[in-house]
Design a protein around this motif. Structure first.
Motif, PDB file in Angstrom:
ATOM      1  N   GLY A 108       0.907  -1.180   0.009  1.00 44.87           N
ATOM      2  CA  GLY A 108      -0.082   0.026   0.095  1.00 44.87           C
ATOM      3  C   GLY A 108       0.786   1.209   0.024  1.00 44.87           C
ATOM      4  O   GLY A 108       1.844   1.367   0.384  1.00 44.87           O
ATOM      5  N   LEU A 109       0.127   2.404  -0.428  1.00 47.33           N
ATOM      6  CA  LEU A 109       0.817   3.626  -0.361  1.00 47.33           C
ATOM      7  C   LEU A 109      -0.189   4.806  -0.317  1.00 47.33           C
ATOM      8  O   LEU A 109      -1.058   4.786  -0.992  1.00 47.33           O
ATOM      9  N   THR A 110       0.208   5.834   0.483  1.00 44.12           N
ATOM     10  CA  THR A 110      -0.345   6.983   0.710  1.00 44.12           C
ATOM     11  C   THR A 110       0.270   8.253   0.952  1.00 44.12           C
ATOM     12  O   THR A 110       1.566   8.021   1.455  1.00 44.12           O
ATOM     13  N   TRP A 111      -0.319   9.433   0.902  1.00 45.25           N
ATOM     14  CA  TRP A 111       0.373  10.737   1.112  1.00 45.25           C
ATOM     15  C   TRP A 111      -0.200  11.252   2.328  1.00 45.25           C
ATOM     16  O   TRP A 111      -1.458  11.312   2.472  1.00 45.25           O
ATOM     17  N   ALA A 112       0.520  11.491   3.420  1.00 44.53           N
ATOM     18  CA  ALA A 112      -0.105  12.480   4.413  1.00 44.53           C
ATOM     19  C   ALA A 112       1.218  13.221   5.011  1.00 44.53           C
ATOM     20  O   ALA A 112       2.223  12.516   5.547  1.00 44.53           O
ATOM     21  N   GLU A 113       0.966  14.325   5.618  1.00 46.23           N
ATOM     22  CA  GLU A 113       1.925  15.088   6.558  1.00 46.23           C
ATOM     23  C   GLU A 113       3.247  15.185   5.838  1.00 46.23           C
ATOM     24  O   GLU A 113       4.168  15.084   6.577  1.00 46.23           O
ATOM     25  N   GLY A 114       3.300  15.448   4.639  1.00 49.45           N
ATOM     26  CA  GLY A 114       4.518  15.716   4.111  1.00 49.45           C
ATOM     27  C   GLY A 114       5.324  14.439   3.856  1.00 49.45           C
ATOM     28  O   GLY A 114       6.597  14.310   3.499  1.00 49.45           O
ATOM     29  N   SER A 115       4.560  13.318   3.943  1.00 52.28           N
ATOM     30  CA  SER A 115       5.409  11.840   3.900  1.00 52.28           C
ATOM     31  C   SER A 115       4.754  10.891   3.086  1.00 52.28           C
ATOM     32  O   SER A 115       3.666  11.228   2.871  1.00 52.28           O
ATOM     33  N   TRP A 151      -4.728   7.688   5.155  1.00 50.41           N
ATOM     34  CA  TRP A 151      -5.055   8.846   6.238  1.00 50.41           C
ATOM     35  C   TRP A 151      -6.333   9.484   5.770  1.00 50.41           C
ATOM     36  O   TRP A 151      -6.575  10.155   4.638  1.00 50.41           O
ATOM     37  N   VAL A 152      -6.970   9.805   6.920  1.00 48.17           N
ATOM     38  CA  VAL A 152      -8.202  10.916   6.718  1.00 48.17           C
ATOM     39  C   VAL A 152      -8.544  11.243   8.038  1.00 48.17           C
ATOM     40  O   VAL A 152      -8.660  10.737   9.051  1.00 48.17           O
ATOM     41  N   ASP A 153      -8.632  12.635   8.021  1.00 45.96           N
ATOM     42  CA  ASP A 153      -8.904  13.414   9.423  1.00 45.96           C
ATOM     43  C   ASP A 153      -8.198  13.019  10.551  1.00 45.96           C
ATOM     44  O   ASP A 153      -8.680  12.731  11.611  1.00 45.96           O
ATOM     45  N   GLY A 154      -6.973  12.701  10.194  1.00 44.41           N
ATOM     46  CA  GLY A 154      -5.937  12.539  11.194  1.00 44.41           C
ATOM     47  C   GLY A 154      -6.093  11.102  11.576  1.00 44.41           C
ATOM     48  O   GLY A 154      -5.420  10.854  12.706  1.00 44.41           O
ATOM     49  N   GLU A 155      -6.792  10.239  11.186  1.00 39.84           N
ATOM     50  CA  GLU A 155      -6.676   8.759  11.270  1.00 39.84           C
ATOM     51  C   GLU A 155      -5.984   7.922  10.216  1.00 39.84           C
ATOM     52  O   GLU A 155      -6.178   8.179   9.189  1.00 39.84           O
ATOM     53  N   LEU A 156      -5.180   7.026  10.830  1.00 36.92           N
ATOM     54  CA  LEU A 156      -4.297   6.023   9.923  1.00 36.92           C
ATOM     55  C   LEU A 156      -5.226   4.916   9.875  1.00 36.92           C
ATOM     56  O   LEU A 156      -5.552   4.154  11.061  1.00 36.92           O
ATOM     57  N   TRP A 157      -5.568   4.312   8.648  1.00 43.23           N
ATOM     58  CA  TRP A 157      -6.301   3.146   8.345  1.00 43.23           C
ATOM     59  C   TRP A 157      -5.251   2.289   7.363  1.00 43.23           C
ATOM     60  O   TRP A 157      -4.444   2.840   6.764  1.00 43.23           O
TER      61      TRP A 157
END
Length: 220
Positions: A108-115, A151-157
């Motif tokens: 899996g791969l996602t983008w959040a908080e500059g990472s 990530w969504v609304d500060g939640e990591l899934w």
């Protein structure tokens, strides 16, 4: 398979829509969302899918072996042992970094908080990395194979798929503690995961070639 004893009880995931399979794309390897379209990583490359109609709007031919992410400007795509940075307007690869496993086992791969956050399938880990260098910033452990992350609304899934069982899990990003579990229907696997930023998760369906929209649980 490690025991789930002591974890929160899993609730049924609510699948609200299915898309595909699409001609020439027998499997979905990764999923992202750019605020408008859903992107699915397939043997054809990246398919841009209209979530309202289910129609493929664009195809970007590229290596698309696993997870996909979008940072607001560029797509990121796992291609075996590297992560490609892609201009979605032209489809050109504008940069690449090593994938953290270096062995083609990243999922899996996602983008959040500059990472970038990378799921590592058989290692049962989620790794936070620098998108410019690939340097590891944080590692989170799981007790299941990790097949998608968002990530969504500060939640990591993250998604799991082990044997015939697949789940969506909300975890504490500090230590990986499982907070919430959604169990997918029997024999329905998840090969990629991304939120639309609102009330839906989009889940790749692996070898089924399908993409599924799952309702995100409402917060209390």
């Amino acid at each position: 398979m490690a025991s789930n004893e002591g974890l929160p009880e899993a609730r049924p995931a609510e699948v609200v829509r299915e898309y595909g399979p699409y001609p020439g794309a027998p499997a979905v390897h990764g999923v992202s969302h750019d605020g408008d379209r859903v992107w699915a990583a397939t043997a054809l490359g990246l398919l841009a899918i209209d979530p309202a109609s289910g129609e493929v709007r664009r195809t970007l031919p590229c290596a698309a072996d696993a997870g996909t992410a979008f940072d607001g400007r560029h797509l990121y795509q796992i291609a075996e042992s590297r992560i490609d940075k892609i201009d979605p307007a032209s489809g050109q690869v504008v940069g690449s970094i090593p994938a953290p496993s270096g062995q083609g086992s990243d999922s899996g791969l996602t983008w959040a908080e500059g990472s970038l956050w990378v799921g590592q399938y058989r290692d049962r880990k989620i790794v936070q990395i620098d998108p410019e260098t690939g340097a590891v910033r944080r590692t989170i452990e799981s007790n299941r194979f990790v097949t998608g992350v968002t990530w969504v609304d500060g939640e990591l899934w993250h998604a799991t798929w082990e044997g015939d069982e697949s789940e969506l899990r909300r975890v504490d990003p500090r230590d990986g503690q499982v907070i919430e579990r959604l169990a997918m229907p029997d024999n329905v696997g998840v090969s990629g995961l991304e939120s639309d930023g609102a009330d839906l998760f989009y889940c790749g369906g692996g070898g089924s070639g399908k993409l599924r929209a799952v309702k995100r649980p409402a917060r209390a």
